[in-house]
Design an enzyme around this catalytic site. Sequence first.
Site, PDB file in Angstrom:
ATOM      1  N   ARG A   1       8.090   0.604  -3.622  1.00 32.99           N
ATOM      2  CA  ARG A   1       8.620   1.640  -4.520  1.00 32.99           C
ATOM      3  C   ARG A   1       9.210   1.068  -5.797  1.00 32.99           C
ATOM      4  O   ARG A   1       9.075   1.654  -6.867  1.00 32.99           O
ATOM      5  CB  ARG A   1       9.661   2.488  -3.789  1.00 32.99           C
TER       6      ARG A   1
ATOM      7  N   HIS B   1       7.716  -4.563   7.948  1.00 28.74           N
ATOM      8  CA  HIS B   1       8.755  -3.757   7.311  1.00 28.74           C
ATOM      9  C   HIS B   1      10.005  -3.886   8.175  1.00 28.74           C
ATOM     10  O   HIS B   1       9.982  -3.560   9.365  1.00 28.74           O
ATOM     11  CB  HIS B   1       8.305  -2.289   7.233  1.00 28.74           C
TER      12      HIS B   1
ATOM     13  N   LYS C   1       0.080  -4.648   9.341  1.00 33.46           N
ATOM     14  CA  LYS C   1       1.368  -4.262   8.756  1.00 33.46           C
ATOM     15  C   LYS C   1       2.094  -3.360   9.749  1.00 33.46           C
ATOM     16  O   LYS C   1       1.548  -2.339  10.161  1.00 33.46           O
ATOM     17  CB  LYS C   1       1.175  -3.527   7.425  1.00 33.46           C
TER      18      LYS C   1
ATOM     19  N   PRO D   1       0.860  -1.193   0.000  1.00 32.61           N
ATOM     20  CA  PRO D   1       0.000   0.000   0.000  1.00 32.61           C
ATOM     21  C   PRO D   1       0.891   1.237   0.000  1.00 32.61           C
ATOM     22  O   PRO D   1       1.789   1.365   0.835  1.00 32.61           O
ATOM     23  CB  PRO D   1      -0.770  -0.133   1.326  1.00 32.61           C
TER      24      PRO D   1
ATOM     25  N   CYS E   1       3.012   3.241   9.484  1.00 32.02           N
ATOM     26  CA  CYS E   1       3.286   4.552   8.880  1.00 32.02           C
ATOM     27  C   CYS E   1       3.728   5.539   9.950  1.00 32.02           C
ATOM     28  O   CYS E   1       3.030   5.724  10.956  1.00 32.02           O
ATOM     29  CB  CYS E   1       2.035   5.069   8.169  1.00 32.02           C
TER      30      CYS E   1
END
Length: 325
Positions: free
Chosen positions: A232, A169, A137, A15, A98
Site C-alpha cells: 500500500r 505477511h 505468499k 500483488p 488473501c
Amino acid sequence: MTDQQPIDHSFCVAPMLDWTDRHCRYFYRLITQHALLYTEMVTTGAILHGNRERMLQFNQEEHPVAFQLGGSNPTELAECAKIVEQYGYDEINLNVGCPSDRVQNGRFGACLMARPELVGECVAAMQRTVNVPVTVKSRIGIDEQDSYEELIRFIGIVADSGCRTFIVHARKAWLQGLSPKENREIPPLRYDVVMQLKQDFPQLEIVLNGGITTLDQARDYLRRMDGVMLGREVYHNPYILAEVDQRLFGVQQWPVSRHDVAMALIPYIQRQLKQGERLNNISRHILGLFHGVAGARAWRRYISEHAHKPGADENVILQALSFTG
C-alpha cells in the site's frame, strides 16, 4: 524441470488486487529497474475459462515480474502455471494469504494454511510443469491456528514439496469477522515470528511483508531477512521507489525525477490510447506521484476530474504537470 534462474527478492512490490495491473507495473518500472513486481492475483478459473489474453498480457519492460495465482486444485494450477510461463513471466506465486470471502468461497487464499499437505501438492504439481520458480505468499496463521508450531509445520511441509521462497505477511488472518482491509490493519504485526522462521529455516528464502513504509525500515530488515515486500505504501506514494535501486541494490545513479517519470509515461499513454485503452485506466495509478510535495493536490484533482472524460488523452497529464513545482 530444468535449473531455475535465481530471482532477486531483496525488494518486492506486493500483488494488490485491482491495483497492480500492467499499466501500474509499467509505471513502477519507470521509477525502479530492479524491484521485483507482482501481478494482481488471478484465479485458475479465470485463466482456464476467461479472457486469457487480457489477463496475462504484459509489457516486456516490466521484467522482472512475477504472476500470482489463486487456486487449490493441483491439476488446474499446473495447467495454469504452464500457460503463465509461456507468456514469459519470471516467477509463479501461489496465494495462501488473501482472507476475503470471495477467495474463501473458492477454497483458496489464506484458508489453505489449514491444509499444508494440499499446498504442498499444488506447489509440487506446478514445479513439475514449469521451469520458472514457484513461490508461496502466506500469513503467519489463521483464526485460532496461529501457534508458531503450526506455522513451522506449514512451512516445513510446503518446503518439502520443493518451495524455496516464502513471502510471509507478518500478521495472522481472521477468516470470519474482518474485512480484507481490516485484516491488513487489525491483527498485530509479528515481525519477530517471521525473523524466527529465517533462523529455523536458514536454507529457505524468507521475504518479510506487512506494515513496512520506509526504505530505512526495509534496509534494516534486509540485515536479517532475504527480502522485503511493500504494498500500500508504494501505491499511495510510488516515488518511494525512486531510491530503491541506489539504496538497496547498490546501483550508482541519480534517482529519476517525478517530472521525468511523468514525461516518460506519455509515449506509453499514446500507444495505449491508440489500442483503445481509456486514459483513466492508466492515470488512476499515478495520482500519488507527487505525494508530499508542492502541487500534489492540484495534480491529483486535475487528473481525477478530466481523465475519465470521452476523448481524454495525454494532454490531461501534461496540463496536470504544469501545476507541479
